[in-house]
Motif scaffolding. Structure first.
Motif, mmCIF file in Angstrom:
data_model
loop_
_atom_site.group_PDB
_atom_site.id
_atom_site.type_symbol
_atom_site.label_atom_id
_atom_site.label_comp_id
_atom_site.label_asym_id
_atom_site.label_seq_id
_atom_site.Cartn_x
_atom_site.Cartn_y
_atom_site.Cartn_z
ATOM 1 N N GLU A 69 21.888 16.423 1.951
ATOM 2 C CA GLU A 69 20.771 15.747 1.952
ATOM 3 C C GLU A 69 19.758 16.854 2.549
ATOM 4 O O GLU A 69 18.601 16.923 1.925
ATOM 5 C CB GLU A 69 20.546 14.532 2.335
ATOM 6 N N LEU A 96 32.883 11.311 2.778
ATOM 7 C CA LEU A 96 31.849 11.109 1.971
ATOM 8 C C LEU A 96 30.396 10.969 2.459
ATOM 9 O O LEU A 96 29.331 11.886 2.033
ATOM 10 C CB LEU A 96 32.109 10.036 0.878
ATOM 11 N N GLN A 104 32.277 12.686 -4.949
ATOM 12 C CA GLN A 104 33.257 11.609 -5.454
ATOM 13 C C GLN A 104 34.238 12.096 -6.337
ATOM 14 O O GLN A 104 35.208 11.635 -6.642
ATOM 15 C CB GLN A 104 32.276 10.556 -6.133
ATOM 16 N N SER A 115 31.575 19.085 0.951
ATOM 17 C CA SER A 115 30.388 19.781 0.519
ATOM 18 C C SER A 115 30.243 21.033 0.524
ATOM 19 O O SER A 115 29.261 21.812 -0.313
ATOM 20 C CB SER A 115 29.326 19.466 1.731
ATOM 21 N N THR A 143 24.653 15.692 -6.599
ATOM 22 C CA THR A 143 25.298 15.882 -5.319
ATOM 23 C C THR A 143 26.577 14.780 -5.229
ATOM 24 O O THR A 143 27.988 15.115 -4.933
ATOM 25 C CB THR A 143 24.530 15.981 -4.310
ATOM 26 N N ASN A 144 26.206 13.430 -5.090
ATOM 27 C CA ASN A 144 27.200 12.365 -4.870
ATOM 28 C C ASN A 144 28.200 12.363 -6.159
ATOM 29 O O ASN A 144 29.371 12.055 -5.514
ATOM 30 C CB ASN A 144 26.487 11.250 -4.712
ATOM 31 N N SER A 165 27.502 13.910 2.282
ATOM 32 C CA SER A 165 26.332 13.361 1.755
ATOM 33 C C SER A 165 24.982 13.436 2.697
ATOM 34 O O SER A 165 23.923 14.175 2.258
ATOM 35 C CB SER A 165 26.117 11.958 1.274
#
Length: 450
Positions: free
Chosen positions: A136, A128, A119, A54, A114-115, A132
């Motif tokens: 968030e 993952l 990925q 992240s 973001t996702n 996430s």
């Protein structure tokens, strides 16, 4: 209004006056991140990997916020150097409203992308999911990050880096209390895991923003604010963005560089090496801290003196800052290299993670001086209102050359994961050579003796 004139007095004293509070503050900011890493490790190794995944996404948010702050400092410090107090006041107000708009844009963009970013780096499964969940919550506080960058920029342009130092120190101690509360839970507060780390960060940003705004009011930097002044000046927005966008894009290239590094780590190793890298860069950040305030000092000093056309002070400031930075980083190298394993073991008991991180650090120490030289040069160019080069050298150093060099070193030369670490070394030093050559050329063009 309390204002520090950076166009007068000994350069050495001004560098110390600006850089020491900034470096002190960033020490506590890095320790803030260290605390986050420690509590993520309490959750799981997957949580540490999730935070490492992240970090590049989070860094993009920081990049745009910090870029706006850097652009604001450059513009306002120039206006102060010219003696244009009315313009510096209006630029300050417009920067704040622009910060709110930027925060809103980042929330929307981050929610959508973001996702996809996570990925694309190879994040999957539990890492993952952890990444996430962390992002968030972070996205809900993006406006506070942008506003804090702008408020700090206004104070820095006026020669005062102490309030932001205080924010970072306060933030560290708040984090020491809030991380265990939110991560592990207590009483009516449920255990939130990695989301608790993010919530602590957001709340601390909110408190920091309130404190910085209070300091600006106390120092009467924008006295007797009228509601009519909140109406944005399009020309001011454009001028700020001309400085901010290149700075932001330069920092975004750092995030892209992290994407590239994470991708190649997953190609030649696994998520444990990702976790090791995530821990090791925290150690690296601590080592770089004593010199980080030099960038802020150079930007503010160069900005005011360029506005006042005192060119001889610009050259003096840049050379002195570079000298101090090299001395500091060489000392850091002498500490990190022999104690790499011990430093890694402070964060994890996983033997494979410790060894992977130590291997990275023993190579990375030889690039420590590159970060100082690159940052001082780009800060000087920003103060001269020439931010564009930073984008190009950023793309060279973070994206174009790493993709080529990492592949050649890791695959063609069969160096594996160590090829990535030596690739960082090779790319960074070549970037220093290019940047120094370019900066000297700009100095000569303007009439600054280097």
């Amino acid at each position: 209004m309390e204002e520090i004139r950076l166009t007068e007095g000994k350069i050495e004293n001004l560098i110390k006056r600006l850089s020491v509070p900034a470096s002190t503050g960033f020490f506590f900011n890095t320790m803030f991140n260290v605390v986050d890493t420690l509590f993520a490790a309490m959750v799981s190794t997957e949580a540490v990997a999730g935070m490492a995944f992240s970090f590049p996404v989070f860094f993009i948010i920081i990049a745009f916020s910090s870029g706006l702050g850097i652009g604001t400092t450059a513009i306002i410090s120039n206006e102060i150097g010219k003696g244009a107090q009315g313009e510096s006041r209006k630029y300050s107000i417009d920067a704040v409203t622009l910060g709110v708009l930027l925060g809103a844009v980042l929330i929307i963009a981050g929610s959508v992308t973001t996702n996809i970013f996570l990925q694309s780096m190879g994040a999957q499964g539990e890492p993952l999911a952890e990444a996430s969940k962390y992002m968030e919550v972070i996205l809900q506080g993006v406006v506070f990050f942008a506003l804090n960058a702008v408020l700090n920029a206004i104070l820095s342009a006026n020669g005062d880096t102490k309030p932001y130092r205080n924010v970072l120190i306060l933030g560290f101690f708040m984090n020491v209390l809030l991380d265990p509360l939110f991560v592990l839970g207590w009483g009516v507060v449920p255990a939130m895991g990695i989301q608790g780390i993010a919530l602590s960060t957001v709340l601390i940003q909110l408190v920091g923003g309130i404190y910085l705004a209070k300091k600006i009011i106390e120092k009467k930097i924008i006295p007797d604010l009228k509601s009519s002044e909140l109406i944005p000046s399009p020309s001011h927005y454009i001028e700020i963005l001309k400085q901010a966008i290149p700075s932001s894009l330069n920092m975004v290239t750092v995030a892209l560089g992290m994407f590239v590094i994470n991708y190649f780590i997953m190609k030649y190793s696994d998520s444990k090496t990702i976790a090791a890298y995530g821990i090791a860069i925290r150690i690296e950040q601590i080592a770089l801290l004593p010199a980080i305030g030099l960038n802020i000092a150079v930007l503010s000093i160069v900005g005011q003196n360029y506005g006042a056309k005192k060119y001889e002070r610009i050259s003096h400031a840049v050379l002195k800052a570079a000298k101090y930075g090299v001395i500091i980083m060489t000392c850091a190298m002498a500490i990190v290299f022999p104690f790499a394993r011990q430093l890694m073991s402070l964060f994890t008991r996983d033997a494979s993670v410790i060894e992977a991180g130590a291997a990275y650090l023993r190579i990375e120490v030889f690039t420590f001086n590159t970060y100082v030289l690159l940052n001082i040069a780009t800060s000087a160019l920003q103060g001269l209102k020439k931010p564009g080069f930073a984008v190009y050298i950023g793309l060279y150093r973070q994206l174009v050359m790493p993709v080529i060099v990492f592949y050649v070193f890791a695959s063609t030369l069969n160096m594996g994961i160590s090829g990535i670490w030596w690739g960082i070394f090779a790319v960074n030093w070549s970037a220093v050579a290019i940047t120094c050559f370019y900066t000297v050329g700009i100095f000569k063009k303007i009439g600054i003796r280097s």
